[in-house]
Design a protein around this motif. Structure first.
Motif, PDB file in Angstrom:
ATOM      1  N   ARG A   1       0.853  -1.193   0.000  1.00 49.93           N
ATOM      2  CA  ARG A   1       0.000   0.000   0.000  1.00 49.93           C
ATOM      3  C   ARG A   1       0.884   1.236   0.000  1.00 49.93           C
ATOM      4  O   ARG A   1       1.970   1.253   0.581  1.00 49.93           O
ATOM      5  CB  ARG A   1      -0.932   0.038   1.219  1.00 49.93           C
TER       6      ARG A   1
ATOM      7  N   SER B   1      -8.074  -0.786  -0.804  1.00 48.21           N
ATOM      8  CA  SER B   1      -7.682   0.614  -0.987  1.00 48.21           C
ATOM      9  C   SER B   1      -8.551   1.489  -0.091  1.00 48.21           C
ATOM     10  O   SER B   1      -9.606   1.069   0.393  1.00 48.21           O
ATOM     11  CB  SER B   1      -7.841   1.037  -2.449  1.00 48.21           C
TER      12      SER B   1
ATOM     13  N   VAL C   1      -3.629   3.361  -1.560  1.00 51.27           N
ATOM     14  CA  VAL C   1      -3.827   2.471  -2.710  1.00 51.27           C
ATOM     15  C   VAL C   1      -3.200   1.119  -2.402  1.00 51.27           C
ATOM     16  O   VAL C   1      -1.993   1.017  -2.157  1.00 51.27           O
ATOM     17  CB  VAL C   1      -3.206   3.071  -3.992  1.00 51.27           C
ATOM     18  N   HIS C   2      -4.029   0.096  -2.426  1.00 50.42           N
ATOM     19  CA  HIS C   2      -3.572  -1.285  -2.262  1.00 50.42           C
ATOM     20  C   HIS C   2      -3.238  -1.850  -3.633  1.00 50.42           C
ATOM     21  O   HIS C   2      -3.965  -1.607  -4.612  1.00 50.42           O
ATOM     22  CB  HIS C   2      -4.683  -2.112  -1.601  1.00 50.42           C
TER      23      HIS C   2
END
Length: 382
Positions: A72, A142, A80-81
């Protein structure tokens, strides 16, 4: 924040709460002699929920998902993953894959090893990719945006940052389907210098067939699209106009969430109305679980609102484009329109598979992607 390793671990409290809800579903009636024509069929959903409650093992699925290298980072204030799997070959081509709705980054779980390690599946190691699969903002692991404006265009800008500034790639490839097709096309339209080429499994619903004289194929598409939107587009209308209203029920009821999502897997896949023909119960429930344990069904629906209210126009795409169409997908686009709006250098019609191509026919999709990107590998100096 800097890029951090990410490991999925859902708390026991969330899983215990889910079990309680699955044990206390209040079921609606279903009209006699009706099946799926009015929505998700009652007996099927009861059977799926029963399996979910009594046999499905999230911890086992969690362990499988954690086999991927996950990370992430924060871009534009949103966590954001993403999966980042390195290719096993002499010069892997970096490739970002973008999913849509109602799937998630799991759309690509079967195809990742085919692309990163082709030699292990009968392919050539020179065709390997570094594969990056982010979860869209508001989806899965995310972060959930707390301000409006996160649409396909904004996500494409985030992906450009992810690939260049965060991961250090000078140039890369991009591919996607459903909402991911829109994100990928905006990437190509606004950052052609960063891309080798783009690969798409659809080009969305075409709404701007405004030419005075349309071809027969375009006229057929126009008629089919109008009929499909009228008969199948109810989900899109509500998510594009009142996502917040919808979110209350779907965030509160796992059976309701399953009913909302499962109908689309049945209608849009190449299953001939028989879901087990394409997806196992574990596969389907794991997709639902990604939304449930992260409470992102509401935030995912907001992407539809943003895409219908705030998207800027998109011009002609000059980046070389490969399009792979799967026979049972919804609303296959007219080739003439695609050729006028994109620099199509490869057009493939595949004999089977539906909207969830990477899940349904990963080998066919991987083959087409390898073939499309082969000419660009000499340019790869990452």
């Amino acid at each position: 924040m800097a890029i951090e390793r990410f490991h999925i671990h859902v708390s026991s409290e969330i899983l215990d709460d889910l079990q309680y809800r699955l044990h206390h579903v209040r079921w609606p009636d279903q009209l006699e002699n009706s099946s799926w024509e009015r929505g998700t069929e009652l007996s099927y959903l009861k059977s799926l929920v029963s399996y979910w409650r009594d046999h499905y093992d999230w911890r086992a699925q969690e362990s499988v998902l954690n086999r991927f290298s996950q990370f992430r980072c924060n871009i534009d204030g949103i966590d954001v993953h993403f999966v980042h799997e390195r290719g096993k070959g002499p010069n892997p081509l970096p490739l970002i894959l973008t999913h849509g709705w109602p799937d998630s980054y799991l759309r690509y779980q079967k195809i990742i090893p085919l692309l990163t390690d082709p030699a292990s599946y009968g392919g050539n190691p020179e065709d390997s990719f570094d594969v990056i699969v982010p979860s869209l903002p508001g989806f899965g692991f995310s972060g959930r945006p707390n301000l409006p404006g996160i649409n396909n265009f904004r996500v494409s800008e985030m992906w450009a940052t992810l690939m260049t500034k965060e991961l250090g790639y000078e140039k890369f490839a991009a591919a996607g389907g459903d909402m991911g097709s829109g994100v990928t096309r905006y990437l190509a339209a606004n950052h052609p210098d960063l891309l080798f080429g783009i690969h798409l499994t659809d080009i969305g619903i075409i709404r701007d067939l405004m030419k005075a004289k349309l071809s027969e194929e375009e006229l057929r598409y126009q008629k089919s699209a109008s009929e499909w939107i009228a008969q199948e587009g109810g989900y899109m209308s509500i998510q594009s106009t009142r996502p917040q209203t919808l979110a209350y029920g779907l965030s509160d009821s796992p059976a309701g969430l399953a009913g909302w999502m499962i109908e689309k897997f049945r209608a849009w896949s190449d299953c001939n109305g028989n879901l087990p023909q394409r997806f196992s119960e574990d596969e389907l429930i794991t997709h639902i679980m990604i939304y449930w344990v992260t409470n992102t069904i509401g935030s995912s629906a907001h992407m539809y609102y943003e895409n219908s209210h705030s998207l800027p126009p998109m011009g002609y795409i000059e980046v070389p484009t490969g399009i792979a169409l799967f026979a049972a997908d919804v609303l296959l686009p007219p080739k003439e329109w695609a050729m006028r709006n994109l620099n199509v250098t490869r057009w493939t019609s595949l004999p089977r598979g539906g909207h969830f191509a990477a899940l349904e026919e990963p080998e066919l999709l991987a083959q087409d992607m390898r073939a499309f990107y082969k000419p660009f590998r000499a340019e790869n100096k990452n």
